[in-house]
Design a protein around this motif. Structure first.
Motif, PDB file in Angstrom:
ATOM      1  N   ARG A  74       0.893   1.349  10.178  1.00 22.95           N
ATOM      2  CA  ARG A  74       2.082   0.208  10.779  1.00 22.95           C
ATOM      3  C   ARG A  74       0.764  -0.424  11.561  1.00 22.95           C
ATOM      4  O   ARG A  74       0.728  -2.566  11.886  1.00 22.95           O
ATOM      5  N   ALA A  75       0.454   0.126  12.073  1.00 28.15           N
ATOM      6  CA  ALA A  75      -0.226   0.038  13.075  1.00 28.15           C
ATOM      7  C   ALA A  75      -2.379  -1.513  12.503  1.00 28.15           C
ATOM      8  O   ALA A  75      -1.663  -2.119  13.062  1.00 28.15           O
ATOM      9  N   LEU A  76      -2.346  -0.972  11.594  1.00 29.42           N
ATOM     10  CA  LEU A  76      -3.145  -1.999  10.759  1.00 29.42           C
ATOM     11  C   LEU A  76      -2.940  -2.987  10.596  1.00 29.42           C
ATOM     12  O   LEU A  76      -3.354  -4.104  10.495  1.00 29.42           O
ATOM     13  N   THR A 114       0.732  -1.132  -0.046  1.00 27.29           N
ATOM     14  CA  THR A 114      -0.118  -0.051   0.577  1.00 27.29           C
ATOM     15  C   THR A 114       0.370   1.264   0.361  1.00 27.29           C
ATOM     16  O   THR A 114       2.102   1.863   0.823  1.00 27.29           O
ATOM     17  N   GLN A 115       0.045   2.177  -0.871  1.00 32.40           N
ATOM     18  CA  GLN A 115       1.099   3.372  -0.824  1.00 32.40           C
ATOM     19  C   GLN A 115       0.680   4.441   0.744  1.00 32.40           C
ATOM     20  O   GLN A 115      -0.594   4.340   0.773  1.00 32.40           O
ATOM     21  N   VAL A 116       1.429   5.006   1.221  1.00 31.76           N
ATOM     22  CA  VAL A 116       0.608   5.692   1.811  1.00 31.76           C
ATOM     23  C   VAL A 116       1.766   7.359   1.602  1.00 31.76           C
ATOM     24  O   VAL A 116       2.601   7.379   1.918  1.00 31.76           O
ATOM     25  N   GLU A 117       1.247   8.198   2.073  1.00 31.75           N
ATOM     26  CA  GLU A 117       1.446  10.088   2.131  1.00 31.75           C
ATOM     27  C   GLU A 117       1.784  10.138   3.320  1.00 31.75           C
ATOM     28  O   GLU A 117       1.656   9.638   4.149  1.00 31.75           O
ATOM     29  N   VAL A 118       2.929  10.378   2.757  1.00 33.18           N
ATOM     30  CA  VAL A 118       3.919  11.067   3.670  1.00 33.18           C
ATOM     31  C   VAL A 118       4.177  13.209   3.336  1.00 33.18           C
ATOM     32  O   VAL A 118       4.760  13.058   2.177  1.00 33.18           O
ATOM     33  N   ASP A 119       3.919  14.184   4.293  1.00 30.55           N
ATOM     34  CA  ASP A 119       4.195  15.331   4.189  1.00 30.55           C
ATOM     35  C   ASP A 119       3.678  16.252   5.324  1.00 30.55           C
ATOM     36  O   ASP A 119       3.333  15.374   6.190  1.00 30.55           O
ATOM     37  N   PRO A 120       4.016  17.295   4.846  1.00 27.76           N
ATOM     38  CA  PRO A 120       3.792  17.740   6.844  1.00 27.76           C
ATOM     39  C   PRO A 120       2.283  18.222   7.044  1.00 27.76           C
ATOM     40  O   PRO A 120       1.803  18.173   8.214  1.00 27.76           O
ATOM     41  N   ASP A 176      -0.297 -10.453   4.770  1.00 24.57           N
ATOM     42  CA  ASP A 176       0.988  -9.654   4.710  1.00 24.57           C
ATOM     43  C   ASP A 176       0.942  -8.024   3.937  1.00 24.57           C
ATOM     44  O   ASP A 176       0.348  -7.692   2.824  1.00 24.57           O
ATOM     45  N   ILE A 177       1.466  -7.211   4.526  1.00 24.14           N
ATOM     46  CA  ILE A 177       0.944  -5.330   4.329  1.00 24.14           C
ATOM     47  C   ILE A 177       2.456  -5.051   3.812  1.00 24.14           C
ATOM     48  O   ILE A 177       2.885  -4.826   4.819  1.00 24.14           O
TER      49      ILE A 177
END
Ligand code: ZN
Length: 408
Positions: free
Chosen positions: A133-135, A116-122, A144-145
């Motif tokens: 991560r918790a999921l 899965t793609q996960v967005e990271v920004d301010p 498996d993710i």
């Protein structure tokens, strides 16, 4: 043996007689006719069995927000500017709850492995990363993710994003992505992402080449960077919708370059069909790259869901088999062998793209099994046949009953 799935039609030998699959201690212990051991059994009834469907590209973190972003007037849609203002209000709990609802749909549709793609920004900080991560931890019993962190709203033009990506990589994010289209300096973003991938020794999975014209394509720079950094076999590019605007000879030439460079391609039919051709009011182009053509020239290809119920794709039931059917319909794929290839792009080929060394119906591999209500892979794709039963590492995770017509 703990369990025997009997009368299973093995996905890569659909013409052969059905076999039994024996499971012990969460692994495949034997595949043979009439195992007949003293164990619990499940009769697959001659139906297709594969080692689980593999979702190589989905956005769990921004799924199920279509009700929060009203559509603008006119045909043009920019999903990134529609989602961006919502992100500061997203808590870890909010991301988790929406992602969980989407994940559960993926599970009942037979998915056992996922990137899965996960967005990271301010705007979202590391809250999306933390939630997913918790999921992933909570659902390890069923799937498996693997997480791919990336800058959706630009990297070079969005101060603070680089530091957050580095923080996620330091915390163990195994894959790094990109979205150069939304950067004021697309080449600068790609250069920085490849440098980070080398520094942290992670694989790359990049959003690439969506747009109304094939005149400029970022894939040329990605080919050069892959060679310069020696990343062959560790680079995936998603979308490649602009390939749909080129004649087949040029696509075939590009496919051979990608295959030689070790760059794999994920085609995302739902989103590209929804977003491409927005500059046209009639005779709207389809805008989906031809995965069969790419695969025929040696490219490792997968088909995936991408977005579910958000401004980039306001649809989705998380059925990968439906995505393969959509691709077949769009690209006018009808030959049984080509339909079978599309099924492999949800399973074997997707596993190769994600470099899953222990995937497949083979003795010793984890007992991830999905029984699909079809006799062949091509029937599954043509008729969007549902999975009926799923096991993850030998544990039953899904029971599903097809609808039944009552007697008169
Ligand atoms: Zn995506």
């Amino acid at each position: 043996m703990d369990l025997i799935v009997t009368n299973a039609r093995i996905v890569d030998r659909p013409a052969a007689a059905p076999l039994d699959i024996g499971i012990a201690n969460g692994r495949i212990a034997a595949i043979a006719p009439d195992l007949g051991a003293d164990a619990e059994t499940y009769d697959a009834g001659g139906r297709l069995v594969c080692a689980g469907l593999v979702e190589t590209h989905i956005h769990l973190d921004k799924s199920r927000i279509v009700d929060r972003a009203p559509l603008p007037d006119g045909r043009r849609v920019n999903p990134v500017t529609l989602v961006a203002p919502l992100k500061p209000g997203m808590t870890v709990e909010d991301v988790y709850a929406r992602a969980e609802a989407t994940l559960r749909e993926c599970l009942v549709n037979g998915t056992t492995r996922m990137r899965t793609q996960v967005e990271v920004d301010p705007g979202i900080g590391l809250r999306g990363f933390e939630a997913i991560r918790a999921l992933a931890d909570a659902y390890r019993w069923a799937i498996d993710i693997e997480i791919c962190v990336f800058p959706q709203e630009g990297l070079t033009n969005y101060p603070g994003t680089d530091e957050l990506l580095v923080a996620a990589l330091r915390q163990g994010a195994p894959v790094l992505g990109a979205a150069p289209r939304y950067d004021s300096d697309p080449a600068g973003q790609l250069g920085r992402i490849f440098a980070l991938a080398r520094e942290f020794d992670v694989d790359l999975d990049l959003h690439l080449d969506v747009g109304d014209s094939p005149e400029h394509m970022d894939i040329h720079q990605v080919l050069a960077l892959t060679e310069r950094y020696g990343r062959g076999g560790r680079v995936v590019v998603g979308h490649m919708a602009k390939l749909s605007l080129l004649p087949p000879g040029e696509v075939a030439a590009m496919a051979r370059r990608l295959a030689d460079a070790g760059i794999a391609v994920t085609v995302l039919p739902a989103t590209d069909l929804y977003l491409m051709g927005r500059d046209q009011e009639h005779a709207v182009r389809r805008g989906v790259a031809d995965a069969n053509l790419l695969a025929a020239h040696g490219v490792t290809c997968s088909l995936s869901s991408n977005n579910v119920l958000n401004p980039a794709t306001p649809y989705g039931d998380c059925s990968l088999i439906r995505i393969a059917n959509l691709h077949a319909n769009l690209l006018q794929v009808a030959r049984p062998a080509e339909l079978r290839d599309l099924f492999l792009m949800l399973s074997e080929h997707s596993a190769r793209l994600l470099k899953l060394a222990d995937y497949g119906l083979k003795e010793g591999n984890p007992a991830d099994l999905v029984v699909i209500d079809a006799a062949t892979p091509e029937q599954a794709v043509a008729e969007i046949r549902p999975p009926l039963a799923v096991w993850k590492r030998g544990r039953r995770t899904v029971i599903r009953h097809p609808p039944e017509l009552l007697a008169p």
